[in-house]
Write a protein that holds these residues in place. Structure first.
Motif, PDB file in Angstrom:
ATOM      1  N   CYS A 261     -12.590  13.741  48.631  1.00 48.75           N
ATOM      2  CA  CYS A 261     -12.606  13.875  50.092  1.00 48.75           C
ATOM      3  C   CYS A 261     -12.403  15.327  50.492  1.00 48.75           C
ATOM      4  CB  CYS A 261     -11.505  13.003  50.699  1.00 48.75           C
ATOM      5  SG  CYS A 261     -11.459  13.028  52.501  1.00 48.75           S
ATOM      6  N   VAL A 262     -13.309  15.840  51.312  1.00 52.63           N
ATOM      7  CA  VAL A 262     -13.147  17.201  51.816  1.00 52.63           C
ATOM      8  C   VAL A 262     -12.477  17.217  53.194  1.00 52.63           C
ATOM      9  CG1 VAL A 262     -15.100  18.058  50.489  1.00 52.63           C
ATOM     10  CG2 VAL A 262     -15.485  17.261  52.814  1.00 52.63           C
ATOM     11  N   LYS A 263     -12.544  16.090  53.919  1.00 52.13           N
ATOM     12  CA  LYS A 263     -11.952  16.009  55.258  1.00 52.13           C
ATOM     13  C   LYS A 263     -11.786  14.545  55.625  1.00 52.13           C
ATOM     14  CE  LYS A 263     -12.895  17.094  60.159  1.00 52.13           C
ATOM     15  NZ  LYS A 263     -12.807  15.675  60.615  1.00 52.13           N
ATOM     16  N   ASP A 264     -10.697  14.228  56.320  1.00 54.20           N
ATOM     17  CA  ASP A 264     -10.545  12.912  56.925  1.00 54.20           C
ATOM     18  C   ASP A 264     -10.039  13.086  58.352  1.00 54.20           C
ATOM     19  OD1 ASP A 264      -7.793  13.382  56.760  1.00 54.20           O
ATOM     20  OD2 ASP A 264      -7.468  11.962  55.125  1.00 54.20           O
ATOM     21  N   SER A 265      -9.484  12.048  58.949  1.00 60.09           N
ATOM     22  CA  SER A 265      -9.070  12.140  60.351  1.00 60.09           C
ATOM     23  C   SER A 265      -7.951  13.151  60.576  1.00 60.09           C
ATOM     24  CB  SER A 265      -8.629  10.761  60.862  1.00 60.09           C
ATOM     25  OG  SER A 265      -7.502  10.300  60.139  1.00 60.09           O
ATOM     26  N   TYR A 271      -9.101  23.831  50.711  1.00 54.97           N
ATOM     27  CA  TYR A 271     -10.425  24.201  50.211  1.00 54.97           C
ATOM     28  C   TYR A 271     -10.398  24.560  48.724  1.00 54.97           C
ATOM     29  CZ  TYR A 271     -14.931  26.564  49.803  1.00 54.97           C
ATOM     30  OH  TYR A 271     -16.188  26.921  49.401  1.00 54.97           O
ATOM     31  N   GLY A 272      -9.459  25.421  48.336  1.00 55.37           N
ATOM     32  CA  GLY A 272      -9.431  25.872  46.953  1.00 55.37           C
ATOM     33  C   GLY A 272      -9.165  24.742  45.979  1.00 55.37           C
ATOM     34  N   LEU A 273      -8.225  23.853  46.311  1.00 55.91           N
ATOM     35  CA  LEU A 273      -7.899  22.753  45.414  1.00 55.91           C
ATOM     36  C   LEU A 273      -9.046  21.743  45.348  1.00 55.91           C
ATOM     37  CD1 LEU A 273      -5.966  21.351  43.529  1.00 55.91           C
ATOM     38  CD2 LEU A 273      -4.722  20.438  45.512  1.00 55.91           C
ATOM     39  N   THR A 274      -9.676  21.501  46.494  1.00 56.99           N
ATOM     40  CA  THR A 274     -10.812  20.582  46.512  1.00 56.99           C
ATOM     41  C   THR A 274     -11.966  21.136  45.675  1.00 56.99           C
ATOM     42  OG1 THR A 274     -10.195  19.754  48.703  1.00 56.99           O
ATOM     43  CG2 THR A 274     -12.471  19.407  48.006  1.00 56.99           C
ATOM     44  N   ARG A 275     -12.245  22.428  45.801  1.00 57.63           N
ATOM     45  CA  ARG A 275     -13.303  23.041  44.987  1.00 57.63           C
ATOM     46  C   ARG A 275     -12.932  23.009  43.511  1.00 57.63           C
ATOM     47  NH1 ARG A 275     -17.566  22.082  46.944  1.00 57.63           N
ATOM     48  NH2 ARG A 275     -18.191  22.953  44.927  1.00 57.63           N
ATOM     49  N   HIS A 276     -11.663  23.177  43.202  1.00 54.86           N
ATOM     50  CA  HIS A 276     -11.199  23.106  41.814  1.00 54.86           C
ATOM     51  C   HIS A 276     -11.543  21.738  41.217  1.00 54.86           C
ATOM     52  CE1 HIS A 276      -8.732  23.840  38.295  1.00 54.86           C
ATOM     53  NE2 HIS A 276      -7.955  22.805  38.578  1.00 54.86           N
ATOM     54  N   ILE A 292     -16.668  12.875  53.476  1.00 58.52           N
ATOM     55  CA  ILE A 292     -15.768  12.919  54.624  1.00 58.52           C
ATOM     56  C   ILE A 292     -15.464  11.480  55.019  1.00 58.52           C
ATOM     57  CG2 ILE A 292     -15.600  13.492  57.093  1.00 58.52           C
ATOM     58  CD1 ILE A 292     -17.327  15.959  56.485  1.00 58.52           C
ATOM     59  N   TYR A 293     -14.183  11.172  55.202  1.00 56.69           N
ATOM     60  CA  TYR A 293     -13.777   9.829  55.618  1.00 56.69           C
ATOM     61  C   TYR A 293     -13.316   9.901  57.077  1.00 56.69           C
ATOM     62  CZ  TYR A 293     -13.055   9.658  50.491  1.00 56.69           C
ATOM     63  OH  TYR A 293     -13.178   9.781  49.125  1.00 56.69           O
ATOM     64  N   PRO A 294     -14.104   9.405  58.025  1.00 54.26           N
ATOM     65  CA  PRO A 294     -13.805   9.661  59.444  1.00 54.26           C
ATOM     66  C   PRO A 294     -12.574   8.949  59.993  1.00 54.26           C
ATOM     67  CG  PRO A 294     -15.731   8.236  59.202  1.00 54.26           C
ATOM     68  CD  PRO A 294     -15.390   8.708  57.837  1.00 54.26           C
ATOM     69  N   LEU A 314      -7.516  15.042  47.863  1.00 54.32           N
ATOM     70  CA  LEU A 314      -7.648  13.587  47.808  1.00 54.32           C
ATOM     71  C   LEU A 314      -8.887  13.217  47.015  1.00 54.32           C
ATOM     72  CD1 LEU A 314      -7.343  10.578  48.756  1.00 54.32           C
ATOM     73  CD2 LEU A 314      -8.363  11.283  50.931  1.00 54.32           C
ATOM     74  N   PHE A 315      -8.717  12.330  46.021  1.00 51.78           N
ATOM     75  CA  PHE A 315      -9.867  11.767  45.330  1.00 51.78           C
ATOM     76  C   PHE A 315      -9.498  10.400  44.775  1.00 51.78           C
ATOM     77  CE2 PHE A 315      -7.714  13.985  41.834  1.00 51.78           C
ATOM     78  CZ  PHE A 315      -7.878  13.152  40.734  1.00 51.78           C
ATOM     79  N   GLY A 316     -10.533   9.633  44.391  1.00 52.80           N
ATOM     80  CA  GLY A 316     -10.280   8.316  43.829  1.00 52.80           C
ATOM     81  C   GLY A 316     -11.568   7.539  43.636  1.00 52.80           C
ATOM     82  N   PRO A 317     -11.463   6.341  43.091  1.00 52.29           N
ATOM     83  CA  PRO A 317     -12.653   5.509  42.902  1.00 52.29           C
ATOM     84  C   PRO A 317     -13.230   5.061  44.232  1.00 52.29           C
ATOM     85  CG  PRO A 317     -10.652   4.276  42.387  1.00 52.29           C
ATOM     86  CD  PRO A 317     -10.231   5.693  42.613  1.00 52.29           C
TER      87      PRO A 317
END
Length: 351
Positions: A261-265, A271-276, A292-294, A314-317
């Motif tokens: 997830c790059v963005k949610d509500s 940014y850096g950790l997500t790109r990692h 993106i999870y709205p 944030l990540f997951g199945p």
């Protein structure tokens, strides 16, 4: 040496978790089960005042820590009123639509420890009586629990020990198909919890040395918005919410990859950790999707709101039909498990 992954053990843990009722606010039994799994793996645990469980594995760098959280609390109901008919009016625990629970078998958990079976139904269910059986609003005024007991009025229901404030859990209907699908209520977030518990046990069993100390935080209040935002160790610099990927129109996530997830509500994740995380997937050939999870929030975003100075991601199945009759696939679970392993064995993100 690499950290092994045991899919079958993960699914056995998931089976145990989804069959242990745990609506937010009523998580004592499932947290004991979580603690037992971690202790059986030889890990020491800490239990917070709110009932969360934390296990830690020391890394080569013990000055800058990582925290990975998954939550084991679920949606559910709570008795709002015993109706004149002896049936129960419910209030929601967590965010879901009543049509997602209509027709489900359930358990009423009484204060004296009894578990009474029932079914969640519309009051106007009988099509031979109610002209509006199909069109009446699915709301707390019309949804009720039909108890599997011979009760016809308030007094008879109360004699069973049922009272306002009793928790109601929904049957999971867990099923694993021959072609890899896993169908069940409460895959949010028990699928991720099972994978995280399996990872902790695998690290403990393998003797693999992690580059940084990692805390495995199993929270129990995420569905009501304040799960993992307390008892975060001061040394934590990276905070991962290991939670479900949301699937639907306009979404990139699916049931066969790990969703990042790059963005949610709550706003963008770090940014850096997500790109990692995305770079680890590219490096190791891990099937993944950025998304993106709205209409979504996580324990990581709750921690940020609480004022913790951490990088959060944030990540997951990928989970189909979230907060209803959910489904994922073993391919998504495996991809998520691979990213977990790549992450805990990697250096801290640079940006």
């Amino acid at each position: 040496m690499t950290i092994p992954f045991d899919l079958e053990r993960s699914i056995r843990i998931l089976d145990q978790l989804v069959h242990t009722p745990s609506p937010s606010g009523y998580t004592m039994d499932v947290m004991r089960k979580v603690a037992g799994i971690l202790e059986e793996a030889g890990l020491d645990i800490q239990t917070t005042n709110k009932g969360a469980v934390i296990a830690s594995i020391k890394g080569e760098d013990d000055s800058r820590h990582r925290l990975i959280t998954a939550h084991v609390d679920t949606l559910g109901g709570i008795v709002k009123e015993v109706k004149p008919s002896g049936r129960l009016k419910l209030d929601k625990i967590g965010g879901f639509n009543w049509n997602a629970a209509e027709g489900e078998y359930c358990l009423v958990h009484t204060a004296d420890g009894r578990k009474i079976r029932g079914t969640i139904l519309m009051h106007q269910t009988t099509v031979h009586v109610y002209r509006d059986a199909g069109t009446a609003e699915r709301s707390s005024d019309n949804i009720e629990v039909r108890l599997d007991e011979k009760v016809m009025n308030v007094e008879e229901t109360r004699k069973l020990g049922i009272e306002v404030g009793d928790f109601v859990s929904f049957d999971p209907r867990f099923e694993r198909t021959d072609n890899g699908f896993i169908k069940s209520r409460h895959l949010d977030d028990k699928a991720s919890t099972a994978l995280l518990l399996e990872l902790a046990a695998s690290i403990a069993g393998s003797g693999e040395k992690l580059p940084h100390t990692v805390h495995f935080y199993i929270s129990n209040n995420e569905e009501i918005g304040f799960g993992g935002n307390a008892s975060v160790p001061d040394e934590t610099v990276e905070y991962i919410a290991f939670d479900m990927g949301a699937i639907g129109d306009g979404q990139s996530s699916d049931e066969y990859t790990v969703s990042i997830c790059v963005k949610d509500s709550s706003g963008p994740y770090h940014y850096g950790l997500t790109r990692h995380l995305a770079d680890l997937c590219k490096r190791d050939g891990i099937p993944h999707k950025l998304d993106i999870y709205p209409y979504y929030g996580s324990d990581a975003s709750a921690a940020i709101r609480a004022g913790y100075d951490v990088k959060h991601a944030l990540f997951g199945p990928g989970i189909e039909s979230s907060h209803a009759l959910e489904r994922t696939h073993t391919e998504s679970m495996e991809a998520a498990a691979r990213l977990l392993r790549a992450y805990v064995m990697s250096p801290l993100s640079e940006d």
